[in-house]
Write a protein that holds these residues in place. Sequence first.
Motif, PDB file in Angstrom:
ATOM      1  N   LEU A  95       0.842  -1.192   0.000  1.00  6.37           N
ATOM      2  CA  LEU A  95       0.000   0.000   0.000  1.00  6.37           C
ATOM      3  C   LEU A  95       0.879   1.246   0.000  1.00  6.37           C
ATOM      4  O   LEU A  95       1.951   1.261   0.614  1.00  6.37           O
ATOM      5  CB  LEU A  95      -0.907   0.033   1.230  1.00  6.37           C
ATOM      6  N   ASP A  96       0.392   2.288  -0.674  1.00 13.14           N
ATOM      7  CA  ASP A  96       1.117   3.561  -0.633  1.00 13.14           C
ATOM      8  C   ASP A  96       0.667   4.375   0.576  1.00 13.14           C
ATOM      9  O   ASP A  96      -0.101   3.895   1.426  1.00 13.14           O
ATOM     10  CB  ASP A  96       0.947   4.324  -1.944  1.00 13.14           C
ATOM     11  N   LEU A 101      -3.610   0.201  -3.095  1.00  7.55           N
ATOM     12  CA  LEU A 101      -2.822  -0.978  -3.466  1.00  7.55           C
ATOM     13  C   LEU A 101      -1.936  -0.655  -4.662  1.00  7.55           C
ATOM     14  O   LEU A 101      -2.396  -0.120  -5.673  1.00  7.55           O
ATOM     15  CB  LEU A 101      -3.761  -2.136  -3.806  1.00  7.55           C
ATOM     16  N   LEU A 102      -0.664  -0.999  -4.541  1.00  6.92           N
ATOM     17  CA  LEU A 102       0.310  -0.741  -5.609  1.00  6.92           C
ATOM     18  C   LEU A 102       0.421  -1.966  -6.517  1.00  6.92           C
ATOM     19  O   LEU A 102       1.360  -2.756  -6.436  1.00  6.92           O
ATOM     20  CB  LEU A 102       1.676  -0.407  -4.999  1.00  6.92           C
ATOM     21  N   ARG A 159       4.449   1.900   1.591  1.00  5.20           N
ATOM     22  CA  ARG A 159       4.489   2.293   3.005  1.00  5.20           C
ATOM     23  C   ARG A 159       4.019   1.184   3.935  1.00  5.20           C
ATOM     24  O   ARG A 159       4.351   1.185   5.115  1.00  5.20           O
ATOM     25  CB  ARG A 159       3.616   3.534   3.223  1.00  5.20           C
ATOM     26  N   THR A 160       3.215   0.246   3.434  1.00  2.00           N
ATOM     27  CA  THR A 160       2.670  -0.813   4.282  1.00  2.00           C
ATOM     28  C   THR A 160       2.619  -2.107   3.497  1.00  2.00           C
ATOM     29  O   THR A 160       2.228  -2.116   2.320  1.00  2.00           O
ATOM     30  CB  THR A 160       1.245  -0.467   4.764  1.00  2.00           C
ATOM     31  N   GLU A 207      12.503  -1.826   5.490  1.00  2.00           N
ATOM     32  CA  GLU A 207      12.065  -0.829   6.462  1.00  2.00           C
ATOM     33  C   GLU A 207      11.125  -1.479   7.482  1.00  2.00           C
ATOM     34  O   GLU A 207      10.127  -2.094   7.114  1.00  2.00           O
ATOM     35  CB  GLU A 207      11.341   0.321   5.754  1.00  2.00           C
ATOM     36  N   ARG A 208      11.445  -1.319   8.758  1.00  2.00           N
ATOM     37  CA  ARG A 208      10.589  -1.891   9.803  1.00  2.00           C
ATOM     38  C   ARG A 208       9.170  -1.344   9.732  1.00  2.00           C
ATOM     39  O   ARG A 208       8.187  -2.050  10.057  1.00  2.00           O
ATOM     40  CB  ARG A 208      11.205  -1.604  11.182  1.00  2.00           C
ATOM     41  N   SER A 209       9.023  -0.110   9.279  1.00  2.00           N
ATOM     42  CA  SER A 209       7.706   0.533   9.240  1.00  2.00           C
ATOM     43  C   SER A 209       6.756  -0.127   8.241  1.00  2.00           C
ATOM     44  O   SER A 209       5.543   0.107   8.283  1.00  2.00           O
ATOM     45  CB  SER A 209       7.848   2.012   8.898  1.00  2.00           C
TER      46      SER A 209
END
Length: 513
Positions: A95-96, A101-102, A159-160, A207-209
């Motif tokens: 997800l951005d 959804l990318l 981002r997710t 990236e942990r995020s």
Amino acid sequence: MAVNSIDTAPGEAVFAAVDLGATSGRVITGRVGPGTLELTEAHRFANTPVRLPDGLRWDVLALYQGMLDGLRAAGRSGPVASIGVDTWAVDYGLLDADGALLGLPFHYRDERNSRASERLPDGCGVRELYAVSGLQHLPFNTVFQLLAHRATAQWGTARTLLLMPDLLVHWLTGSVGAESTNASTTGLLDARSGDWSPELIGQLGLERSLFPPLREPGDPAGTLLPHVAEFTGLPAGTPVTTVASHDTASAVAAVPATEAEFAYISCGTWSLAGLELDAPVLSEESREANFTNERGVDGTVRYLRNIMGMWLLEECRRVWDRAGMPLGLAGLLADAAASEPFAAVIDPDDASFLAPGDMPARIDAYLLRTGQTPPRTPGGYVRCVLESLALAHRRTLRRAAELAGRDPVRIHLVGGGSRNELLCQWTADASGLPVRAGPAEATALGNILLQARAHGLVGDLAGLRRLVARTQELRLYAPRGDRRAWDRAEARLGPSIGCVDTGATTGPKGTEV
């Protein structure tokens, strides 16, 4: 498909299970109460991947629409107390920043994964990965998919990360989370702590995020968004409950075991064969034998190996259908039973059997390569496949018992493969252990019962399993015949089946499922 109204008595409730497999999806309702466990199929739909110029993808939008149609059908049968979602493992969507959804999620059979599994960063090889995650080294593990995905332009806007069932729950509720049994298949979860491993994530340059907070089976995941409730006809406050969202974890939860020491095989497209443990086995011997430590319900560990399952048979049938030979399963099994025993055996996990394609031709090539004569009839191919699967079940469970220090007294074979009488009997014959076959709908049962437990209608895991044993149709297969014939057949496969070349950084020889 029309769904009849489901009447509930005091102390009973109806739950909806969204159960997505590699070839089809369905929504099943379950009526649960004291001594009651009844399933009704509300809707079934195809899961057809699409091949795009950049690779093989899941048509997740079609799956989501099928899920909504199924929930609407389920709602027509009466009040639904809760919804749970399970799917296959390892695959994900990105997800951005706006939550969009990318692109369609990649399919685990996409060729990019094998290439990525060969290029691990320095200092983070297969031994280091296993010491933390305890995960069987397979080229489609999420960790390798992410290494491949990271090289794309799309990665910079991600981002997710949401695994497939978490993505569908997000679309139902708007909430974001990562269910633990499925997260444990990524290769990025610490097998001891059950949490995301910041060390592995950092060493791999991720990236942990990206990785959401973890949820456990039974946790609330939110309620239906207004537009979802409007489309499905379900009340806006209908809860979505976190279940064991890895379909195998839900299936193992529904194993009707009444004994302490048991082995299980969840048999469908894949055969997942192993033991339920209280703690992971992270020894070098375990890594070399290529066993995985995945999380189960209530902190248990699913100690198992992936084995290529009924995929082999279904791919053969697709080839015969396309050639104008539509052969029914019952007739094929009858022909297999009449075919010569042990005329040919294969390693089901040979890498040549992974991708879709002409499976009989690939079996022929394997047999010629190993000095065997290919079958001459469809029944001969079916016998070859089923006897080879029974041998793989036997070898895998024996090795699991050795490594874990367990002595199982029975095998529980659940899933669609439990309907295959030849496979069940030959697994008993090969292993020397009785096989209790069923339930065929173990995944949906586990999904529904974990929802029911969260709503106070079912007790602990042992009680859940007793309810399955009391209410579902099961069949017992006792070992028969001379196991020395199975010993001789297994010897033809050689000692390396299912083992890892300990010096390799690629996938294990012959186990690229």
